[in-house]
Motif scaffolding. Structure first.
Motif, mmCIF file in Angstrom:
data_model
loop_
_atom_site.group_PDB
_atom_site.id
_atom_site.type_symbol
_atom_site.label_atom_id
_atom_site.label_comp_id
_atom_site.label_asym_id
_atom_site.label_seq_id
_atom_site.Cartn_x
_atom_site.Cartn_y
_atom_site.Cartn_z
ATOM 1 N N UNK A 185 0.857 -1.183 0.000
ATOM 2 C CA UNK A 185 0.000 0.000 0.000
ATOM 3 C C UNK A 185 0.888 1.226 0.000
ATOM 4 N N UNK A 186 0.818 2.004 -1.089
ATOM 5 C CA UNK A 186 1.685 3.157 -1.227
ATOM 6 C C UNK A 186 0.939 4.317 -1.884
ATOM 7 N N UNK A 187 1.489 5.518 -1.676
ATOM 8 C CA UNK A 187 1.034 6.725 -2.367
ATOM 9 C C UNK A 187 2.218 7.293 -3.127
ATOM 10 N N UNK A 188 2.006 7.585 -4.400
ATOM 11 C CA UNK A 188 3.062 8.186 -5.218
ATOM 12 C C UNK A 188 2.636 9.598 -5.608
ATOM 13 N N UNK A 189 3.589 10.513 -5.600
ATOM 14 C CA UNK A 189 3.328 11.888 -6.040
ATOM 15 C C UNK A 189 4.470 12.310 -6.952
ATOM 16 N N UNK A 190 4.129 12.757 -8.162
ATOM 17 C CA UNK A 190 5.139 13.212 -9.116
ATOM 18 C C UNK A 190 4.748 14.571 -9.659
ATOM 19 N N UNK A 191 5.750 15.423 -9.835
ATOM 20 C CA UNK A 191 5.532 16.725 -10.441
ATOM 21 C C UNK A 191 6.470 16.904 -11.613
ATOM 22 N N UNK A 192 5.936 17.128 -12.823
ATOM 23 C CA UNK A 192 6.764 17.351 -13.998
ATOM 24 C C UNK A 192 7.656 16.171 -14.326
ATOM 25 N N UNK A 193 8.960 16.450 -14.506
ATOM 26 C CA UNK A 193 9.910 15.404 -14.858
ATOM 27 C C UNK A 193 10.103 14.415 -13.719
ATOM 28 N N UNK A 194 9.583 14.720 -12.537
ATOM 29 C CA UNK A 194 9.646 13.799 -11.413
ATOM 30 C C UNK A 194 8.902 12.502 -11.645
ATOM 31 N N UNK A 195 8.197 12.407 -12.746
ATOM 32 C CA UNK A 195 7.492 11.176 -13.068
ATOM 33 C C UNK A 195 8.447 10.062 -13.489
ATOM 34 N N UNK A 196 9.666 10.401 -13.887
ATOM 35 C CA UNK A 196 10.577 9.425 -14.495
ATOM 36 C C UNK A 196 10.795 8.167 -13.660
ATOM 37 N N UNK A 251 -2.169 1.192 -4.801
ATOM 38 C CA UNK A 251 -1.209 2.263 -5.053
ATOM 39 C C UNK A 251 -1.952 3.429 -5.696
ATOM 40 N N UNK A 252 -1.959 4.582 -5.036
ATOM 41 C CA UNK A 252 -2.551 5.801 -5.582
ATOM 42 C C UNK A 252 -1.437 6.692 -6.106
ATOM 43 N N UNK A 253 -1.524 7.018 -7.387
ATOM 44 C CA UNK A 253 -0.487 7.790 -8.057
ATOM 45 C C UNK A 253 -1.045 9.150 -8.454
ATOM 46 N N UNK A 254 -0.524 10.213 -7.838
ATOM 47 C CA UNK A 254 -0.931 11.584 -8.134
ATOM 48 C C UNK A 254 0.139 12.218 -9.023
ATOM 49 N N UNK A 255 -0.274 12.563 -10.239
ATOM 50 C CA UNK A 255 0.666 13.169 -11.185
ATOM 51 C C UNK A 255 0.218 14.593 -11.479
ATOM 52 N N UNK A 256 1.109 15.565 -11.233
ATOM 53 C CA UNK A 256 0.784 16.977 -11.393
ATOM 54 C C UNK A 256 1.513 17.551 -12.607
ATOM 55 N N UNK A 257 0.764 18.203 -13.479
ATOM 56 C CA UNK A 257 1.360 18.881 -14.633
ATOM 57 C C UNK A 257 0.516 20.116 -14.956
ATOM 58 N N UNK A 258 1.018 20.954 -15.839
ATOM 59 C CA UNK A 258 0.334 22.216 -16.105
ATOM 60 C C UNK A 258 -0.892 22.071 -16.998
ATOM 61 N N UNK A 259 -0.833 21.136 -17.943
ATOM 62 C CA UNK A 259 -1.956 20.930 -18.852
ATOM 63 C C UNK A 259 -1.949 19.490 -19.336
ATOM 64 N N UNK A 260 -3.058 19.060 -19.904
ATOM 65 C CA UNK A 260 -3.110 17.684 -20.425
ATOM 66 C C UNK A 260 -2.156 17.504 -21.598
ATOM 67 N N UNK A 261 -1.915 18.553 -22.344
ATOM 68 C CA UNK A 261 -0.973 18.472 -23.461
ATOM 69 C C UNK A 261 0.454 18.229 -22.964
ATOM 70 N N UNK A 262 0.736 18.698 -21.752
ATOM 71 C CA UNK A 262 2.070 18.534 -21.196
ATOM 72 C C UNK A 262 2.229 17.244 -20.397
ATOM 73 N N UNK A 263 1.196 16.432 -20.325
ATOM 74 C CA UNK A 263 1.299 15.152 -19.637
ATOM 75 C C UNK A 263 2.270 14.250 -20.401
ATOM 76 N N UNK A 264 3.180 13.636 -19.661
ATOM 77 C CA UNK A 264 4.176 12.769 -20.291
ATOM 78 C C UNK A 264 4.397 11.550 -19.424
#
Length: 433
Positions: A313-324, A343-356
């Motif tokens: 059981x984990x929580x992941x949080x990534x911002x920008x290139x931190x997703x790598x 596992x809950x993964x929260x990914x933060x980015x500025x827009x859907x176009x910038x999702x990577x």
């Protein structure tokens, strides 16, 4: 980090205290105490400089003790800051009383004995100490304020080992002769030996040599909207074995030197590595124009303790290139048939176009991971309360974070206020100077 520096200072002070004749010192005058202040500050400074050099050798054992190379470099940086403070204290203890005598504020009794010309080696050691202090102060200022680009800084940084070797002469020649059989002298010798070995390893280019692997770039994929570059590398050796979440030092251009990049692929079942690189600085900003398939590359590693060990059981949080690093873990879980826990993964980015990458949702489904997108452009902001709302009563799952430092500190403080133990918040400190 603090316990390492506190321990180093405590040992140095204890060694000095064990070498002082306190019955004589308690009845002594100002100048005797001033001499001890010079000796103590010099001993702690010398210890800190040796420790800083030892941290820079990228020892596997030390990496395990500290918790990853990123934390070692953070400790290395704070040790450098400590050296700057100690430099001022040591210099001040030596200089300020002399200036006060010259100004007539203090009186210094005449020295006992016949005097005579000081030995040449003694004078040389004093000169090395004074000018070495000024040089180290300048180098620390350049390093801490990042006054030069990294490609030049790595050459400037090579001066530190040379200065330390000079300080070995300064310290051994000027320390009291009685110290040679006392704890302070033995500690000085130990620091001189450890620091000199580390300095020679650095100057000879042997640091990390056994963990270097050559290969070539086999693919370069651009994601202009996200400002991301994915580079696929095929190494000549099969000895490189990493865990999801680790990073490596990669050299695409020998003139620029090695830079740390997170590994975006799981174990090397296909014999290749993938790196996710974002254009953030003067070097990474031009990589997309300079890297081509077939280009030679050198990879050193793996390094890091961001390995997702712990409960399922984990929580992941990534911002920008931190997703790598999370991409590597997603790939590993998909190969294993999916996550064995929630596992809950929260990914933060500025827009859907910038999702990577663009197929992130499909990768999460294959890995059995719950993806939660937080799009800043849509007014979505991730905070500790939002994350804790997904916990069951009494649940405090470990949080794995990789992203901007201010975001990490805000989130960590917020989660701590909600009862998350400090040891349950795992983050990467990707600042190598």
């Amino acid at each position: 980090m603090g316990k390492w520096l506190a321990g180093l200072i405590a040992i140095s002070v204890a060694m000095w205290a064990g070498s002082v004749d306190w019955s004589v010192l308690m009845a002594a005058d100002f100048w005797a105490w001033r001499k001890q202040a010079v000796l103590l500050s010099g001993l702690v400074l010398f210890s800190a400089m040796a420790f800083s050099l030892v941290l820079a050798v990228r020892s596997r054992w030390l990496e395990r003790q500290v918790g990853g190379l990123d934390r070692i470099y953070r400790l290395h940086k704070w040790t450098g800051i400590g050296c700057a403070v100690l430099l001022f204290l040591h210099w001040g203890a030596e200089k300020f009383p002399k200036w006060m005598v010259q100004a007539g504020w203090l009186f210094r009794p005449a020295k006992k004995g016949g005097g005579g010309e000081p030995a040449l080696l003694h004078e040389l050691a004093k000169g090395i100490g004074e000018w070495g202090l000024y040089l180290v102060a300048a180098l620390l200022l350049i390093a801490l304020l990042k006054l030069v680009p990294y490609r030049w800084f790595r050459y400037v940084h090579k001066v530190f080992p040379l200065v330390f070797i000079a300080f070995v002469l300064h310290g051994l020649e000027l320390m009291p002769s009685a110290w040679w059989s006392q704890p302070a002298g033995l500690w000085t010798l130990a620091c001189a030996l450890a620091g000199s070995v580390a300095a020679l390893l650095s100057l000879s280019g042997r640091i990390g040599r056994q963990r270097r692997h050559t290969g070539q770039v086999v693919a370069v994929r651009h994601a202009p909207a996200a400002g991301m570059l994915e580079v696929e590398v095929d190494l000549d050796s099969q000895a490189f074995a990493h865990a999801a979440g680790q990073f490596a030092f990669v050299t695409f251009d020998p003139a620029e030197g090695a830079h740390p990049f997170s590994i975006a692929s799981a174990t090397r079942e296909d014999g290749r590595l993938r790196f996710g690189i974002k254009a953030l600085g003067d070097y990474t900003g031009t990589l997309s124009d300079r890297i081509r398939p077939g280009q030679p590359v050198e990879v050193e590693g793996p390094y890091g303790g961001f390995d997702f060990s712990g409960p399922a059981r984990q929580v992941w949080v990534a911002g920008g290139v931190g997703i790598t690093p999370f991409l590597a873990r997603l790939e590993a879980l998909a190969r294993e048939g999916g996550s064995q826990g929630v596992v809950d993964f929260y990914y933060c980015c500025r827009s859907r176009e910038q999702m990577w990458p663009a197929d992130l949702d499909a990768r999460c489904r294959a890995a059995g991971v719950n993806l939660h997108l937080c799009i800043a452009g849509d007014g979505q902001r991730l905070d500790a309360t939002h994350i804790a709302s997904g916990w069951r009563d009494g649940e405090r799952p470990p949080v794995w974070f990789c992203g901007p430092a201010p975001f990490a500190e805000q989130l960590q403080n917020g989660l701590a206020a909600l009862g998350l133990p400090p040891a349950h918040f795992h983050r990467e400190f990707f600042a190598m100077r």
